[in-house]
Design a protein around this motif. Structure first.
Motif, PDB file in Angstrom:
ATOM      1  N   MET A   1       0.817  -1.212   0.000  1.00  0.00           N
ATOM      2  CA  MET A   1       0.000   0.000   0.000  1.00  0.00           C
ATOM      3  C   MET A   1       0.853   1.264   0.000  1.00  0.00           C
ATOM      4  O   MET A   1       1.932   1.311   0.597  1.00  0.00           O
ATOM      5  N   SER A   2       0.330   2.261  -0.679  1.00  0.00           N
ATOM      6  CA  SER A   2       0.934   3.597  -0.668  1.00  0.00           C
ATOM      7  C   SER A   2      -0.182   4.604  -0.393  1.00  0.00           C
ATOM      8  O   SER A   2      -1.354   4.238  -0.288  1.00  0.00           O
ATOM      9  N   LEU A   3       0.186   5.866  -0.289  1.00  0.00           N
ATOM     10  CA  LEU A   3      -0.783   6.915   0.047  1.00  0.00           C
ATOM     11  C   LEU A   3      -0.719   8.018  -1.005  1.00  0.00           C
ATOM     12  O   LEU A   3       0.328   8.625  -1.215  1.00  0.00           O
ATOM     13  N   SER A   4      -1.838   8.240  -1.677  1.00  0.00           N
ATOM     14  CA  SER A   4      -1.914   9.323  -2.667  1.00  0.00           C
ATOM     15  C   SER A   4      -2.598  10.526  -2.020  1.00  0.00           C
ATOM     16  O   SER A   4      -3.620  10.385  -1.335  1.00  0.00           O
ATOM     17  N   VAL A   5      -2.026  11.700  -2.263  1.00  0.00           N
ATOM     18  CA  VAL A   5      -2.570  12.930  -1.678  1.00  0.00           C
ATOM     19  C   VAL A   5      -2.806  13.941  -2.795  1.00  0.00           C
ATOM     20  O   VAL A   5      -1.898  14.239  -3.582  1.00  0.00           O
ATOM     21  N   ALA A   6      -4.038  14.443  -2.863  1.00  0.00           N
ATOM     22  CA  ALA A   6      -4.377  15.507  -3.817  1.00  0.00           C
ATOM     23  C   ALA A   6      -4.591  16.792  -3.036  1.00  0.00           C
ATOM     24  O   ALA A   6      -5.265  16.798  -2.002  1.00  0.00           O
ATOM     25  N   GLY A   7      -3.994  17.883  -3.507  1.00  0.00           N
ATOM     26  CA  GLY A   7      -4.108  19.141  -2.785  1.00  0.00           C
ATOM     27  C   GLY A   7      -4.485  20.305  -3.681  1.00  0.00           C
ATOM     28  O   GLY A   7      -3.941  20.453  -4.773  1.00  0.00           O
ATOM     29  N   LEU A   8      -5.434  21.126  -3.218  1.00  0.00           N
ATOM     30  CA  LEU A   8      -5.804  22.368  -3.909  1.00  0.00           C
ATOM     31  C   LEU A   8      -5.515  23.505  -2.947  1.00  0.00           C
ATOM     32  O   LEU A   8      -5.989  23.502  -1.799  1.00  0.00           O
TER      33      LEU A   8
END
Length: 597
Positions: free
Chosen positions: A543-550
Protein backbone atom coordinates in the motif's frame (compact mmCIF):
# COMPACT_ATOMS: atom_id res chain seq x y z
CA UNK A 1 14.97 68.34 41.38
CA UNK A 2 13.33 71.30 43.10
CA UNK A 3 12.39 72.90 39.78
CA UNK A 4 11.16 69.55 38.51
CA UNK A 5 8.95 69.17 41.60
CA UNK A 6 7.51 72.60 40.92
CA UNK A 7 6.80 71.41 37.37
CA UNK A 8 4.84 68.35 38.49
CA UNK A 9 2.92 70.40 41.06
CA UNK A 10 1.96 72.94 38.41
CA UNK A 11 0.93 70.20 35.96
CA UNK A 12 -1.37 68.74 38.61
CA UNK A 13 -2.72 72.02 39.95
CA UNK A 14 -3.39 73.49 36.52
CA UNK A 15 -4.84 70.20 35.23
CA UNK A 16 -2.45 70.09 32.29
CA UNK A 17 -2.98 66.34 32.12
CA UNK A 18 -4.65 65.12 28.94
CA UNK A 19 -7.10 62.20 29.08
CA UNK A 20 -7.91 59.97 26.12
CA UNK A 21 -10.30 57.02 25.95
CA UNK A 22 -9.92 53.78 24.01
CA UNK A 23 -13.04 51.64 23.43
CA UNK A 24 -13.13 48.03 24.63
CA UNK A 25 -15.14 45.85 22.27
CA UNK A 26 -17.03 42.65 23.05
CA UNK A 27 -15.69 40.25 20.44
CA UNK A 28 -18.85 38.16 20.12
CA UNK A 29 -21.07 40.97 18.80
CA UNK A 30 -18.95 44.16 18.39
CA UNK A 31 -20.73 45.94 21.27
CA UNK A 32 -18.66 48.55 23.14
CA UNK A 33 -18.60 47.39 26.77
CA UNK A 34 -16.59 50.39 27.94
CA UNK A 35 -13.49 52.55 27.60
CA UNK A 36 -10.03 52.58 29.11
CA UNK A 37 -8.95 56.00 30.34
CA UNK A 38 -5.33 56.77 29.40
CA UNK A 39 -3.54 59.82 30.79
CA UNK A 40 -0.86 61.90 29.07
CA UNK A 41 1.33 64.80 30.16
CA UNK A 42 1.45 68.24 28.48
CA UNK A 43 1.97 67.81 24.75
CA UNK A 44 5.43 68.75 23.43
CA UNK A 45 7.09 68.64 26.90
CA UNK A 46 9.55 66.15 28.43
CA UNK A 47 6.62 64.91 30.53
CA UNK A 48 4.26 64.05 27.68
CA UNK A 49 4.83 60.35 28.32
CA UNK A 50 2.81 59.13 31.32
CA UNK A 51 5.81 57.05 32.44
CA UNK A 52 8.02 60.15 32.55
CA UNK A 53 5.33 61.94 34.53
CA UNK A 54 4.99 59.03 36.97
CA UNK A 55 8.76 58.81 37.51
CA UNK A 56 8.89 62.53 38.22
CA UNK A 57 6.02 62.26 40.70
CA UNK A 58 7.72 59.37 42.50
CA UNK A 59 10.93 61.39 42.86
CA UNK A 60 8.98 64.32 44.31
CA UNK A 61 6.84 62.11 46.60
CA UNK A 62 3.71 63.21 44.77
CA UNK A 63 2.64 59.79 43.44
CA UNK A 64 -0.72 59.97 45.20
CA UNK A 65 -1.42 63.49 43.89
CA UNK A 66 -0.68 62.47 40.30
CA UNK A 67 -2.65 59.23 40.51
CA UNK A 68 -5.65 61.07 41.97
CA UNK A 69 -5.39 63.67 39.19
CA UNK A 70 -5.34 60.88 36.59
CA UNK A 71 -8.35 59.21 38.19
CA UNK A 72 -10.52 62.24 38.96
CA UNK A 73 -9.93 63.90 35.58
CA UNK A 74 -10.70 60.64 33.76
CA UNK A 75 -14.10 60.59 35.46
CA UNK A 76 -14.78 64.32 35.14
CA UNK A 77 -13.97 64.38 31.44
CA UNK A 78 -15.84 61.26 30.39
CA UNK A 79 -18.84 62.30 28.36
CA UNK A 80 -21.89 60.37 27.24
CA UNK A 81 -20.89 57.12 28.94
CA UNK A 82 -23.88 54.81 28.64
CA UNK A 83 -25.43 53.39 31.80
CA UNK A 84 -24.29 49.87 30.92
CA UNK A 85 -20.77 50.88 29.81
CA UNK A 86 -17.63 50.60 31.93
CA UNK A 87 -14.75 52.97 32.54
CA UNK A 88 -11.38 51.26 33.14
CA UNK A 89 -9.04 53.42 35.23
CA UNK A 90 -5.40 52.45 35.87
CA UNK A 91 -4.38 52.37 39.53
CA UNK A 92 -0.88 51.84 40.94
CA UNK A 93 -1.16 49.24 43.77
CA UNK A 94 0.94 51.22 46.23
CA UNK A 95 -1.40 54.22 45.90
CA UNK A 96 -3.98 52.30 47.87
CA UNK A 97 -1.63 52.30 50.87
CA UNK A 98 -1.06 56.09 50.74
CA UNK A 99 -2.08 57.94 53.90
CA UNK A 100 -3.90 60.51 51.77
CA UNK A 101 -6.08 57.77 50.39
CA UNK A 102 -9.78 58.00 51.13
CA UNK A 103 -12.28 55.42 49.97
CA UNK A 104 -14.96 58.09 49.59
CA UNK A 105 -13.13 60.47 47.23
CA UNK A 106 -13.86 58.55 44.02
CA UNK A 107 -17.51 58.17 45.01
CA UNK A 108 -17.81 61.98 45.42
CA UNK A 109 -16.53 62.59 41.89
CA UNK A 110 -18.89 59.94 40.55
CA UNK A 111 -21.86 61.57 42.27
CA UNK A 112 -21.00 64.89 40.67
CA UNK A 113 -20.93 63.23 37.24
CA UNK A 114 -24.09 61.20 37.97
CA UNK A 115 -22.20 57.96 37.46
CA UNK A 116 -22.40 54.75 39.47
CA UNK A 117 -19.60 52.73 41.06
CA UNK A 118 -20.90 49.91 38.84
CA UNK A 119 -19.44 51.79 35.88
CA UNK A 120 -15.88 51.85 37.25
CA UNK A 121 -13.21 49.17 36.87
CA UNK A 122 -9.97 49.77 38.79
CA UNK A 123 -7.20 48.33 36.63
CA UNK A 124 -4.33 47.22 38.88
CA UNK A 125 -1.11 47.86 36.98
CA UNK A 126 2.33 46.25 37.15
CA UNK A 127 4.13 49.43 38.17
CA UNK A 128 4.55 48.40 41.83
CA UNK A 129 4.97 45.11 43.59
CA UNK A 130 2.40 43.98 46.12
CA UNK A 131 4.11 42.68 49.26
CA UNK A 132 1.14 42.51 51.62
CA UNK A 133 -1.75 40.83 49.79
CA UNK A 134 -3.78 40.47 52.97
CA UNK A 135 -3.76 44.21 53.61
CA UNK A 136 -4.15 44.97 49.91
CA UNK A 137 -7.23 42.76 49.65
CA UNK A 138 -8.80 44.38 52.71
CA UNK A 139 -8.62 47.72 50.95
CA UNK A 140 -9.88 46.28 47.68
CA UNK A 141 -12.83 44.84 49.60
CA UNK A 142 -13.85 48.38 50.56
CA UNK A 143 -14.00 49.29 46.87
CA UNK A 144 -15.86 46.12 45.88
CA UNK A 145 -18.44 46.66 48.64
CA UNK A 146 -19.11 50.09 47.15
CA UNK A 147 -19.81 48.50 43.77
CA UNK A 148 -16.44 49.01 42.06
CA UNK A 149 -14.87 46.12 40.13
CA UNK A 150 -11.23 45.07 39.72
CA UNK A 151 -9.15 44.21 36.65
CA UNK A 152 -5.63 42.79 36.63
CA UNK A 153 -3.51 44.39 33.92
CA UNK A 154 -0.65 42.87 31.87
CA UNK A 155 -1.59 39.21 32.43
CA UNK A 156 0.82 36.93 30.61
CA UNK A 157 3.67 39.45 30.78
CA UNK A 158 5.30 38.07 33.93
CA UNK A 159 5.02 35.81 36.95
CA UNK A 160 3.67 38.54 39.23
CA UNK A 161 0.56 38.85 37.05
CA UNK A 162 -0.52 35.31 37.94
CA UNK A 163 0.10 35.99 41.63
CA UNK A 164 -2.17 39.01 41.45
CA UNK A 165 -4.91 37.01 39.75
CA UNK A 166 -4.74 34.28 42.41
CA UNK A 167 -4.64 36.67 45.34
CA UNK A 168 -7.15 39.31 44.23
CA UNK A 169 -9.74 37.20 42.33
CA UNK A 170 -10.60 40.04 39.90
CA UNK A 171 -13.69 40.47 37.74
CA UNK A 172 -11.54 41.21 34.64
CA UNK A 173 -8.15 40.08 33.34
CA UNK A 174 -6.35 42.27 30.78
CA UNK A 175 -4.21 40.07 28.52
CA UNK A 176 -0.91 41.82 27.83
CA UNK A 177 -0.15 42.85 24.26
CA UNK A 178 2.98 40.68 24.25
CA UNK A 179 0.58 37.70 24.14
CA UNK A 180 -1.60 39.32 21.48
CA UNK A 181 1.14 40.42 19.10
CA UNK A 182 1.34 37.87 16.29
CA UNK A 183 -0.97 35.41 18.06
CA UNK A 184 -2.36 34.38 14.66
CA UNK A 185 1.06 33.05 13.64
CA UNK A 186 2.23 31.55 16.94
CA UNK A 187 0.63 28.28 18.05
CA UNK A 188 2.41 28.49 21.42
CA UNK A 189 0.78 31.86 22.15
CA UNK A 190 -2.55 30.47 20.96
CA UNK A 191 -2.27 27.64 23.49
CA UNK A 192 -1.53 30.09 26.32
CA UNK A 193 -4.39 32.41 25.35
CA UNK A 194 -6.70 29.41 25.16
CA UNK A 195 -5.69 28.47 28.70
CA UNK A 196 -6.60 31.99 29.86
CA UNK A 197 -9.95 31.66 28.06
CA UNK A 198 -10.59 28.37 29.86
CA UNK A 199 -9.61 29.99 33.16
CA UNK A 200 -11.95 32.92 32.53
CA UNK A 201 -14.85 30.64 31.65
CA UNK A 202 -14.36 28.41 34.68
CA UNK A 203 -14.05 31.33 37.11
CA UNK A 204 -16.53 33.78 35.57
CA UNK A 205 -13.74 36.33 34.98
CA UNK A 206 -13.92 38.39 31.79
CA UNK A 207 -10.81 38.25 29.56
CA UNK A 208 -9.84 41.39 27.62
CA UNK A 209 -7.04 41.35 25.02
CA UNK A 210 -4.96 44.54 24.73
CA UNK A 211 -3.00 45.85 21.77
CA UNK A 212 -4.87 44.31 18.81
CA UNK A 213 -3.14 45.71 15.72
CA UNK A 214 -4.09 43.46 12.79
CA UNK A 215 -7.16 41.79 11.33
CA UNK A 216 -5.50 38.39 11.71
CA UNK A 217 -4.90 38.93 15.43
CA UNK A 218 -8.54 39.97 15.86
CA UNK A 219 -9.87 36.90 14.04
CA UNK A 220 -7.68 34.54 16.04
CA UNK A 221 -8.79 36.07 19.35
CA UNK A 222 -12.44 35.67 18.30
CA UNK A 223 -11.75 32.07 17.31
CA UNK A 224 -10.07 31.39 20.66
CA UNK A 225 -13.11 32.72 22.53
CA UNK A 226 -11.63 35.87 24.11
CA UNK A 227 -14.42 37.97 25.65
CA UNK A 228 -13.33 41.49 24.60
CA UNK A 229 -10.49 43.40 22.99
CA UNK A 230 -8.97 46.80 22.38
CA UNK A 231 -6.22 48.15 20.17
CA UNK A 232 -5.33 50.49 17.33
CA UNK A 233 -6.81 48.13 14.73
CA UNK A 234 -10.25 48.57 16.29
CA UNK A 235 -10.06 52.21 17.38
CA UNK A 236 -7.35 54.62 18.53
CA UNK A 237 -7.55 56.48 21.87
CA UNK A 238 -9.30 59.86 21.65
CA UNK A 239 -10.41 62.67 23.98
CA UNK A 240 -13.96 61.79 22.89
CA UNK A 241 -15.77 58.47 23.35
CA UNK A 242 -15.47 57.18 19.80
CA UNK A 243 -17.66 54.41 18.45
CA UNK A 244 -16.41 51.40 16.54
CA UNK A 245 -15.97 52.08 12.80
CA UNK A 246 -18.67 50.46 10.71
CA UNK A 247 -16.24 48.28 8.74
CA UNK A 248 -14.68 46.89 11.93
CA UNK A 249 -18.10 46.19 13.42
CA UNK A 250 -19.19 44.37 10.26
CA UNK A 251 -15.94 42.41 10.26
CA UNK A 252 -16.46 41.15 13.83
CA UNK A 253 -20.10 40.26 13.25
CA UNK A 254 -19.35 38.52 9.96
CA UNK A 255 -16.54 36.42 11.39
CA UNK A 256 -18.70 35.37 14.34
CA UNK A 257 -21.43 34.39 11.91
CA UNK A 258 -18.94 32.31 9.95
CA UNK A 259 -17.85 30.51 13.10
CA UNK A 260 -21.44 29.91 14.16
CA UNK A 261 -22.38 28.86 10.63
CA UNK A 262 -19.75 26.13 10.61
CA UNK A 263 -22.28 23.88 12.30
CA UNK A 264 -25.78 22.81 11.31
CA UNK A 265 -26.66 22.02 14.89
CA UNK A 266 -29.64 23.87 16.28
CA UNK A 267 -28.60 27.03 18.07
CA UNK A 268 -30.31 25.45 21.08
CA UNK A 269 -27.37 23.08 21.23
CA UNK A 270 -24.73 25.72 20.59
CA UNK A 271 -25.39 28.70 22.82
CA UNK A 272 -26.59 28.81 26.38
CA UNK A 273 -28.67 31.89 25.59
CA UNK A 274 -30.96 29.78 23.43
CA UNK A 275 -32.04 27.69 26.44
CA UNK A 276 -32.22 30.61 28.88
CA UNK A 277 -35.62 31.60 30.24
CA UNK A 278 -36.31 35.37 30.47
CA UNK A 279 -37.18 35.30 34.18
CA UNK A 280 -38.23 38.63 35.68
CA UNK A 281 -35.69 40.34 37.89
CA UNK A 282 -35.91 42.35 41.13
CA UNK A 283 -34.06 45.52 42.11
CA UNK A 284 -31.16 45.32 44.53
CA UNK A 285 -32.98 47.73 46.91
CA UNK A 286 -36.23 45.75 46.94
CA UNK A 287 -37.38 44.77 50.43
CA UNK A 288 -37.39 41.08 51.33
CA UNK A 289 -41.14 41.15 52.01
CA UNK A 290 -41.69 42.27 48.40
CA UNK A 291 -39.44 39.48 47.13
CA UNK A 292 -41.42 37.02 49.24
CA UNK A 293 -44.55 38.21 47.46
CA UNK A 294 -42.74 37.81 44.14
CA UNK A 295 -41.90 34.16 44.88
CA UNK A 296 -45.52 33.48 45.87
CA UNK A 297 -46.80 34.93 42.59
CA UNK A 298 -44.15 33.41 40.30
CA UNK A 299 -43.37 29.75 39.62
CA UNK A 300 -39.66 30.44 39.25
CA UNK A 301 -37.16 28.81 41.62
CA UNK A 302 -34.79 31.78 41.50
CA UNK A 303 -34.66 35.46 40.63
CA UNK A 304 -31.83 37.67 39.42
CA UNK A 305 -31.07 40.85 41.38
CA UNK A 306 -30.23 43.93 39.29
CA UNK A 307 -29.18 47.53 39.73
CA UNK A 308 -30.21 49.29 36.53
CA UNK A 309 -29.07 46.76 33.91
CA UNK A 310 -26.19 45.33 35.94
CA UNK A 311 -26.38 41.91 37.55
CA UNK A 312 -25.81 42.20 41.30
CA UNK A 313 -26.65 38.72 42.46
CA UNK A 314 -29.03 35.77 42.54
CA UNK A 315 -31.60 34.64 45.07
CA UNK A 316 -32.96 31.09 44.99
CA UNK A 317 -36.32 30.24 46.52
CA UNK A 318 -34.66 27.72 48.86
CA UNK A 319 -32.02 30.16 50.10
CA UNK A 320 -34.66 32.86 50.60
CA UNK A 321 -36.99 30.57 52.56
CA UNK A 322 -34.12 29.30 54.64
CA UNK A 323 -33.10 32.84 55.61
CA UNK A 324 -36.65 33.72 56.65
CA UNK A 325 -37.47 30.39 58.27
CA UNK A 326 -35.66 30.96 61.56
CA UNK A 327 -37.52 32.08 64.67
CA UNK A 328 -36.66 35.74 63.99
CA UNK A 329 -36.23 35.50 60.22
CA UNK A 330 -39.18 37.66 59.21
CA UNK A 331 -38.46 40.20 61.91
CA UNK A 332 -34.82 40.52 60.85
CA UNK A 333 -35.23 40.57 57.06
CA UNK A 334 -38.77 41.62 56.03
CA UNK A 335 -38.08 45.34 55.86
CA UNK A 336 -34.46 45.01 54.80
CA UNK A 337 -33.06 44.90 51.27
CA UNK A 338 -32.69 41.66 49.31
CA UNK A 339 -28.95 42.38 48.91
CA UNK A 340 -28.47 41.00 52.42
CA UNK A 341 -29.65 37.53 51.33
CA UNK A 342 -28.60 37.29 47.68
CA UNK A 343 -25.58 35.38 46.37
CA UNK A 344 -23.39 38.23 45.15
CA UNK A 345 -21.21 35.95 42.98
CA UNK A 346 -23.52 33.64 40.99
CA UNK A 347 -22.23 31.81 37.93
CA UNK A 348 -22.79 34.37 35.15
CA UNK A 349 -22.08 33.63 31.49
CA UNK A 350 -22.44 35.35 28.15
CA UNK A 351 -25.35 34.49 25.83
CA UNK A 352 -22.97 33.04 23.23
CA UNK A 353 -21.14 30.62 25.55
CA UNK A 354 -21.52 27.00 24.31
CA UNK A 355 -23.79 24.92 26.53
CA UNK A 356 -21.24 22.16 27.10
CA UNK A 357 -18.78 24.73 28.48
CA UNK A 358 -21.43 26.15 30.82
CA UNK A 359 -22.31 22.64 31.97
CA UNK A 360 -18.69 22.03 32.88
CA UNK A 361 -18.53 25.31 34.82
CA UNK A 362 -21.78 24.52 36.60
CA UNK A 363 -20.76 21.10 37.89
CA UNK A 364 -17.39 22.45 39.08
CA UNK A 365 -19.08 24.84 41.51
CA UNK A 366 -19.16 24.25 45.25
CA UNK A 367 -21.57 21.66 46.61
CA UNK A 368 -23.92 24.34 48.00
CA UNK A 369 -24.23 26.04 44.57
CA UNK A 370 -24.12 23.14 42.13
CA UNK A 371 -27.90 23.15 41.52
CA UNK A 372 -28.34 26.94 41.42
CA UNK A 373 -29.51 28.43 38.09
CA UNK A 374 -26.96 30.14 35.84
CA UNK A 375 -27.32 33.84 35.05
CA UNK A 376 -27.11 34.69 31.34
CA UNK A 377 -26.16 38.14 30.04
CA UNK A 378 -26.38 39.38 26.46
CA UNK A 379 -23.73 42.01 26.12
CA UNK A 380 -23.77 43.84 29.46
CA UNK A 381 -27.50 43.33 29.99
CA UNK A 382 -29.26 40.65 32.00
CA UNK A 383 -30.97 38.20 29.65
CA UNK A 384 -32.36 35.32 31.72
CA UNK A 385 -31.70 32.22 33.81
CA UNK A 386 -30.87 28.63 32.90
CA UNK A 387 -31.74 25.77 35.23
CA UNK A 388 -29.19 23.02 35.68
CA UNK A 389 -31.75 20.52 34.38
CA UNK A 390 -32.28 22.38 31.07
CA UNK A 391 -28.55 22.96 30.76
CA UNK A 392 -27.67 19.28 31.13
CA UNK A 393 -30.47 18.19 28.79
CA UNK A 394 -29.19 20.57 26.10
CA UNK A 395 -25.59 19.53 26.68
CA UNK A 396 -26.48 15.83 26.36
CA UNK A 397 -28.45 16.52 23.16
CA UNK A 398 -25.49 18.46 21.75
CA UNK A 399 -23.04 15.65 22.52
CA UNK A 400 -25.46 13.02 21.16
CA UNK A 401 -26.00 14.82 17.86
CA UNK A 402 -22.30 15.56 17.48
CA UNK A 403 -21.45 11.89 18.10
CA UNK A 404 -23.81 10.88 15.30
CA UNK A 405 -21.69 12.85 12.86
CA UNK A 406 -18.39 11.20 13.79
CA UNK A 407 -17.00 8.22 11.89
CA UNK A 408 -17.53 5.21 14.21
CA UNK A 409 -14.12 3.69 13.43
CA UNK A 410 -11.77 6.68 13.68
CA UNK A 411 -14.00 9.10 15.69
CA UNK A 412 -13.09 11.79 13.16
CA UNK A 413 -15.79 14.14 11.82
CA UNK A 414 -17.88 12.56 9.07
CA UNK A 415 -19.38 13.85 5.84
CA UNK A 416 -21.93 16.29 7.28
CA UNK A 417 -19.27 18.14 9.27
CA UNK A 418 -16.81 17.92 6.36
CA UNK A 419 -19.33 19.58 4.06
CA UNK A 420 -19.85 22.42 6.51
CA UNK A 421 -16.11 23.00 6.85
CA UNK A 422 -15.65 23.05 3.06
CA UNK A 423 -18.48 25.57 2.76
CA UNK A 424 -16.73 27.75 5.33
CA UNK A 425 -13.42 27.63 3.45
CA UNK A 426 -15.16 29.15 0.43
CA UNK A 427 -16.03 32.30 2.38
CA UNK A 428 -12.92 32.74 4.52
CA UNK A 429 -10.25 35.19 3.50
CA UNK A 430 -6.67 33.98 3.37
CA UNK A 431 -4.82 31.09 1.78
CA UNK A 432 -6.04 27.56 2.47
CA UNK A 433 -5.25 24.02 1.37
CA UNK A 434 -7.79 21.25 0.93
CA UNK A 435 -6.10 17.84 0.99
CA UNK A 436 -7.62 14.51 -0.09
CA UNK A 437 -5.89 11.35 1.20
CA UNK A 438 -6.56 8.00 -0.47
CA UNK A 439 -4.93 4.62 0.22
CA UNK A 440 -3.70 2.76 -2.86
CA UNK A 441 -4.28 -1.03 -3.11
CA UNK A 442 -6.33 -1.07 0.09
CA UNK A 443 -9.05 -3.40 -1.27
CA UNK A 444 -6.48 -6.01 -2.26
CA UNK A 445 -5.00 -5.89 1.26
CA UNK A 446 -8.48 -6.32 2.80
CA UNK A 447 -9.12 -9.36 0.58
CA UNK A 448 -5.91 -11.08 1.69
CA UNK A 449 -5.48 -9.96 5.33
CA UNK A 450 -9.12 -9.44 6.35
CA UNK A 451 -11.22 -6.51 7.50
CA UNK A 452 -9.85 -6.44 11.05
CA UNK A 453 -6.34 -5.76 9.78
CA UNK A 454 -7.76 -3.30 7.26
CA UNK A 455 -9.40 -1.37 10.11
CA UNK A 456 -6.02 -1.21 11.88
CA UNK A 457 -4.51 0.48 8.84
CA UNK A 458 -7.42 2.93 8.64
CA UNK A 459 -6.84 3.85 12.30
CA UNK A 460 -3.08 4.16 11.79
CA UNK A 461 -3.59 6.43 8.78
CA UNK A 462 -6.12 8.64 10.56
CA UNK A 463 -3.80 9.02 13.55
CA UNK A 464 -0.86 9.85 11.29
CA UNK A 465 -2.77 12.54 9.37
CA UNK A 466 -4.26 13.97 12.55
CA UNK A 467 -0.91 14.21 14.35
CA UNK A 468 0.86 15.97 11.48
CA UNK A 469 -1.98 18.31 10.42
CA UNK A 470 -3.37 19.27 13.82
CA UNK A 471 0.09 19.08 15.37
CA UNK A 472 1.30 21.87 13.09
CA UNK A 473 -1.64 24.17 13.73
CA UNK A 474 -4.36 22.79 15.98
CA UNK A 475 -6.65 25.82 15.74
CA UNK A 476 -6.48 26.56 12.02
CA UNK A 477 -6.79 23.06 10.63
CA UNK A 478 -9.35 20.28 10.26
CA UNK A 479 -9.20 16.53 9.60
CA UNK A 480 -12.23 14.46 8.59
CA UNK A 481 -12.94 10.86 7.55
CA UNK A 482 -15.03 10.64 4.39
CA UNK A 483 -15.39 6.89 4.76
CA UNK A 484 -13.49 3.73 3.89
CA UNK A 485 -9.88 4.63 3.13
CA UNK A 486 -10.56 8.28 2.18
CA UNK A 487 -9.72 11.28 4.38
CA UNK A 488 -9.86 15.04 3.94
CA UNK A 489 -7.92 17.81 5.67
CA UNK A 490 -8.11 21.60 5.57
CA UNK A 491 -5.24 23.88 6.58
CA UNK A 492 -4.70 27.61 6.62
CA UNK A 493 -1.25 27.94 5.05
CA UNK A 494 1.41 30.62 4.94
CA UNK A 495 3.31 29.11 1.99
CA UNK A 496 3.19 26.13 -0.36
CA UNK A 497 6.61 25.10 0.94
CA UNK A 498 5.12 24.76 4.43
CA UNK A 499 2.35 22.55 3.05
CA UNK A 500 4.78 20.44 1.04
CA UNK A 501 6.86 19.82 4.16
CA UNK A 502 3.84 18.63 6.18
CA UNK A 503 2.58 16.24 3.48
CA UNK A 504 6.08 14.95 2.78
CA UNK A 505 6.45 14.00 6.46
CA UNK A 506 3.11 12.15 6.37
CA UNK A 507 4.09 10.18 3.26
CA UNK A 508 7.52 9.26 4.61
CA UNK A 509 6.15 8.03 7.94
CA UNK A 510 3.35 6.12 6.17
CA UNK A 511 5.80 4.31 3.89
CA UNK A 512 7.93 3.30 6.91
CA UNK A 513 5.03 2.08 9.04
CA UNK A 514 2.86 0.34 6.44
CA UNK A 515 5.45 -2.40 5.90
CA UNK A 516 4.84 -3.74 9.43
CA UNK A 517 1.24 -4.60 8.50
CA UNK A 518 2.41 -7.26 5.98
CA UNK A 519 3.86 -10.68 6.70
CA UNK A 520 7.55 -11.35 6.14
CA UNK A 521 7.02 -13.06 2.78
CA UNK A 522 5.02 -10.21 1.30
CA UNK A 523 7.51 -7.68 2.69
CA UNK A 524 10.35 -9.42 0.82
CA UNK A 525 8.33 -9.73 -2.41
CA UNK A 526 7.15 -6.13 -2.20
CA UNK A 527 3.67 -7.15 -3.29
CA UNK A 528 0.70 -9.40 -2.56
CA UNK A 529 -1.13 -11.72 -4.95
CA UNK A 530 -4.93 -11.87 -5.17
CA UNK A 531 -7.78 -11.46 -7.62
CA UNK A 532 -8.43 -8.10 -9.23
CA UNK A 533 -11.89 -6.57 -9.73
CA UNK A 534 -12.45 -8.74 -12.82
CA UNK A 535 -11.58 -11.98 -11.02
CA UNK A 536 -8.17 -12.35 -12.61
CA UNK A 537 -5.12 -13.31 -10.54
CA UNK A 538 -2.88 -10.24 -10.16
CA UNK A 539 -0.03 -8.74 -8.17
CA UNK A 540 -0.62 -5.65 -6.06
CA UNK A 541 2.23 -3.52 -4.66
CA UNK A 542 2.38 -2.77 -0.94
CA UNK A 543 0.00 0.00 0.00
CA UNK A 544 0.93 3.60 -0.67
CA UNK A 545 -0.78 6.92 0.05
CA UNK A 546 -1.91 9.32 -2.67
CA UNK A 547 -2.57 12.93 -1.68
CA UNK A 548 -4.38 15.51 -3.82
CA UNK A 549 -4.11 19.14 -2.79
CA UNK A 550 -5.80 22.37 -3.91
CA UNK A 551 -4.27 25.54 -2.46
CA UNK A 552 -4.74 29.30 -2.54
CA UNK A 553 -7.55 31.78 -1.94
CA UNK A 554 -10.26 29.14 -2.28
CA UNK A 555 -13.10 31.65 -1.80
CA UNK A 556 -12.59 32.43 -5.51
CA UNK A 557 -14.20 29.08 -6.38
CA UNK A 558 -17.58 30.19 -5.07
CA UNK A 559 -19.16 26.73 -4.70
CA UNK A 560 -18.43 23.31 -3.27
CA UNK A 561 -19.40 21.76 -6.62
CA UNK A 562 -16.50 23.49 -8.31
CA UNK A 563 -14.20 22.59 -5.44
CA UNK A 564 -15.28 18.94 -5.64
CA UNK A 565 -14.69 18.74 -9.40
CA UNK A 566 -11.20 20.21 -9.14
CA UNK A 567 -10.30 17.86 -6.27
CA UNK A 568 -11.54 14.83 -8.24
CA UNK A 569 -9.32 15.76 -11.20
CA UNK A 570 -6.26 16.22 -8.98
CA UNK A 571 -6.96 12.93 -7.20
CA UNK A 572 -7.13 11.05 -10.53
CA UNK A 573 -3.75 12.44 -11.52
CA UNK A 574 -2.19 11.50 -8.17
CA UNK A 575 -3.61 7.95 -8.29
CA UNK A 576 -1.97 7.29 -11.66
CA UNK A 577 1.45 7.65 -10.05
CA UNK A 578 3.36 4.73 -8.58
CA UNK A 579 4.02 4.80 -4.82
CA UNK A 580 3.13 7.48 -2.29
CA UNK A 581 2.59 10.75 -4.11
CA UNK A 582 1.46 14.32 -3.55
CA UNK A 583 -0.19 16.16 -6.42
CA UNK A 584 -0.77 19.86 -5.68
CA UNK A 585 -2.56 22.48 -7.78
CA UNK A 586 -2.92 26.11 -6.78
CA UNK A 587 -6.05 28.09 -7.50
CA UNK A 588 -4.41 29.67 -10.54
CA UNK A 589 -3.93 26.23 -12.11
CA UNK A 590 -0.19 25.79 -11.49
CA UNK A 591 0.55 22.12 -10.83
CA UNK A 592 3.31 20.60 -8.66
CA UNK A 593 4.07 16.95 -7.89
CA UNK A 594 6.10 15.45 -5.07
CA UNK A 595 7.09 11.82 -4.69
CA UNK A 596 8.55 10.24 -1.57
CA UNK A 597 12.28 9.78 -2.17
Amino acid sequence: MQNSCLDIKQIIDEKWIRTVYQPIIQLSDAVIIGYEALSRGPEGTPYESPLALIELAEGCEMTWDLDWAFRSLAIERVAELEQDQLLFINVDPKIIYDKAHSVGMTREVLDEMELSADNIIFEITERSAIDDYEGFNRILKNYIEQGFKIAIDDAGAGFSGMNRIIETRPQFIKLDMVMVRGVDKDSFKQAIVKSFVQLSQNTNIKLVAEGIETKEELKMLIRLGVYAGQGYYLQKPSPKLLTLPHDKKSEIIKFNQLLAGSSDYSSHYLYVGAVAEPVRSVHVNMKCKEVERFFKEQLTEAVCVLDKHFVQGLVTRNAFNQALSGPNGHAVYSNREIALIMDACPLTVDYYTPVHMVAEMAINRGQDQVYDPIVVKKGSYYYGLVSVKNLLQSSIAYERDYARELNPLTKLPGNMIINRVLNDVLVYEGSYAVLYFDLDNFKAYNDVYGFDNGDKIIKMTSKLILEHIKGKDALNSFVGHIGGDDFVAVMEIKSQEQLQEVVQEILEVFDREIVDYYNERDQKLGHIQTEDRRGNNAQFPLMSLSVAGLVGALRQLGSTDKLGKMMADIKKSAKRRQGSYFEMVDIAGVQSSYKVS
